[in-house]
Design a protein around this motif. Structure first.
Motif, mmCIF file in Angstrom:
data_model
loop_
_atom_site.group_PDB
_atom_site.id
_atom_site.type_symbol
_atom_site.label_atom_id
_atom_site.label_comp_id
_atom_site.label_asym_id
_atom_site.label_seq_id
_atom_site.Cartn_x
_atom_site.Cartn_y
_atom_site.Cartn_z
ATOM 1 N N UNK A 1 31.166 36.869 34.616
ATOM 2 C CA UNK A 1 31.261 37.502 36.050
ATOM 3 C C UNK A 1 30.435 36.061 36.246
ATOM 4 N N UNK A 2 30.426 36.206 38.012
ATOM 5 C CA UNK A 2 29.866 35.030 38.781
ATOM 6 C C UNK A 2 28.611 35.456 38.352
ATOM 7 N N UNK B 1 44.078 36.352 43.613
ATOM 8 C CA UNK B 1 43.722 37.590 42.964
ATOM 9 C C UNK B 1 44.211 37.302 41.352
ATOM 10 N N UNK B 2 44.900 37.467 41.401
ATOM 11 C CA UNK B 2 45.653 37.994 39.749
ATOM 12 C C UNK B 2 45.381 37.103 38.640
ATOM 13 N N UNK B 3 45.380 35.264 39.630
ATOM 14 C CA UNK B 3 45.093 33.943 38.117
ATOM 15 C C UNK B 3 43.228 34.513 37.815
ATOM 16 N N UNK B 4 42.938 34.959 39.025
ATOM 17 C CA UNK B 4 41.626 34.938 38.691
ATOM 18 C C UNK B 4 40.931 36.380 37.817
ATOM 19 N N UNK B 5 41.677 37.328 37.674
ATOM 20 C CA UNK B 5 41.795 38.639 36.814
ATOM 21 C C UNK B 5 42.154 38.210 35.521
ATOM 22 N N UNK B 6 42.989 37.583 35.569
ATOM 23 C CA UNK B 6 43.190 37.332 34.289
ATOM 24 C C UNK B 6 42.592 36.097 33.455
ATOM 25 N N UNK B 7 41.879 35.329 34.453
ATOM 26 C CA UNK B 7 41.402 34.178 33.643
ATOM 27 C C UNK B 7 39.650 35.248 33.168
ATOM 28 N N UNK C 1 41.914 26.387 39.814
ATOM 29 C CA UNK C 1 40.415 27.517 40.388
ATOM 30 C C UNK C 1 39.351 27.619 39.817
ATOM 31 N N UNK C 2 39.865 27.672 38.498
ATOM 32 C CA UNK C 2 38.479 27.421 37.073
ATOM 33 C C UNK C 2 37.130 25.499 37.867
ATOM 34 N N UNK C 3 37.851 24.764 37.793
ATOM 35 C CA UNK C 3 37.191 23.746 38.786
ATOM 36 C C UNK C 3 36.440 23.938 40.269
ATOM 37 N N UNK C 4 36.845 25.012 41.267
ATOM 38 C CA UNK C 4 36.408 25.108 42.129
ATOM 39 C C UNK C 4 35.158 26.396 42.096
ATOM 40 N N UNK C 5 35.718 27.226 41.429
ATOM 41 C CA UNK C 5 34.852 28.336 41.066
ATOM 42 C C UNK C 5 33.694 27.962 40.316
ATOM 43 N N UNK C 6 33.730 26.548 39.439
ATOM 44 C CA UNK C 6 32.654 26.162 39.025
ATOM 45 C C UNK C 6 31.126 25.880 39.361
ATOM 46 N N UNK C 7 32.569 24.943 40.691
ATOM 47 C CA UNK C 7 30.816 23.944 41.356
ATOM 48 C C UNK C 7 30.466 25.115 42.945
ATOM 49 N N UNK C 8 31.297 26.470 43.063
ATOM 50 C CA UNK C 8 31.231 27.301 44.282
ATOM 51 C C UNK C 8 31.350 28.996 43.888
ATOM 52 N N UNK C 9 30.508 29.266 43.789
ATOM 53 C CA UNK C 9 31.256 30.757 42.942
ATOM 54 C C UNK C 9 31.781 32.057 43.927
ATOM 55 N N UNK C 10 30.381 31.573 44.914
ATOM 56 C CA UNK C 10 31.427 32.190 46.538
ATOM 57 C C UNK C 10 32.471 32.002 47.844
ATOM 58 N N UNK C 11 33.154 30.804 46.908
ATOM 59 C CA UNK C 11 34.173 30.884 47.634
ATOM 60 C C UNK C 11 35.160 32.313 47.841
#
Length: 156
Positions: A55-56, A41-47, A14-24
């Motif tokens: 924030x994105x 969703x829970x993992x992102x909130x936990x991170x 998730x971190x790798x993907x969100x760093x490339x494109x936070x709009x996913x």
């Protein structure tokens, strides 16, 4: 989570993907991570709650907004007392062209990264913001000729 706690494989993905494109979307992330949308969703909130991610944001190409010159400025302080550090921090916080400030080891005390319009823009910041500070003893400047690699992605 402390700094040494390992990330789960799903969190790392998730971190790798969100760093490339936070709009996913959560659905897109869940599909790529082979997980459910609710779990993602829970993992992102936990991170976010653990401070692993903030924030994105949308990254802006400095050259496309008239700030195509990268400047690195090393700063030596006359004093490292609390008042001098606070005055320096306030001055760099107040200057939007100063993108990053690092306290460093060695001959210099700080390293600043700026994105400026041109040399005149840099000179104005140097003279108006930095060298007018009583706590600054001197500076040394490096002008980047070209960006070869620029990323904000942290390896996970």
């Amino acid at each position: 989570m402390n700094d040494l706690d390992p990330l789960s494989p799903v969190e790392a993905k998730l971190l790798s993907m969100l760093q490339r494109d936070a709009s996913l979307s959560v659905a897109e992330l869940a599909e790529a991570a082979n997980s459910s949308a609710a779990t993602v969703w829970r993992r992102i909130r936990s991170l976010e709650e653990r401070g692993v991610i903030g924030p994105p944001v949308r990254l802006v190409d400095p050259a496309k907004v008239g700030r195509g010159m990268d400047v690195y400025c090393q700063v030596r302080m006359k004093s490292q007392d609390a008042q001098a550090r606070a005055a320096f921090q306030q001055a760099v916080d107040d200057e939007p062209a100063i993108m990053e400030v690092y306290s460093v080891t060695g001959e210099w005390d700080y390293m600043l990264h700026m994105v400026v319009r041109d040399i005149a823009d840099f000179e104005d910041i140097l003279m108006r913001r930095l060298l007018e500070l009583d706590c600054v003893a001197g500076t040394s400047t490096i002008f980047a000729l070209r960006r070869i690699k620029h990323t904000r992605q942290v390896p996970v």
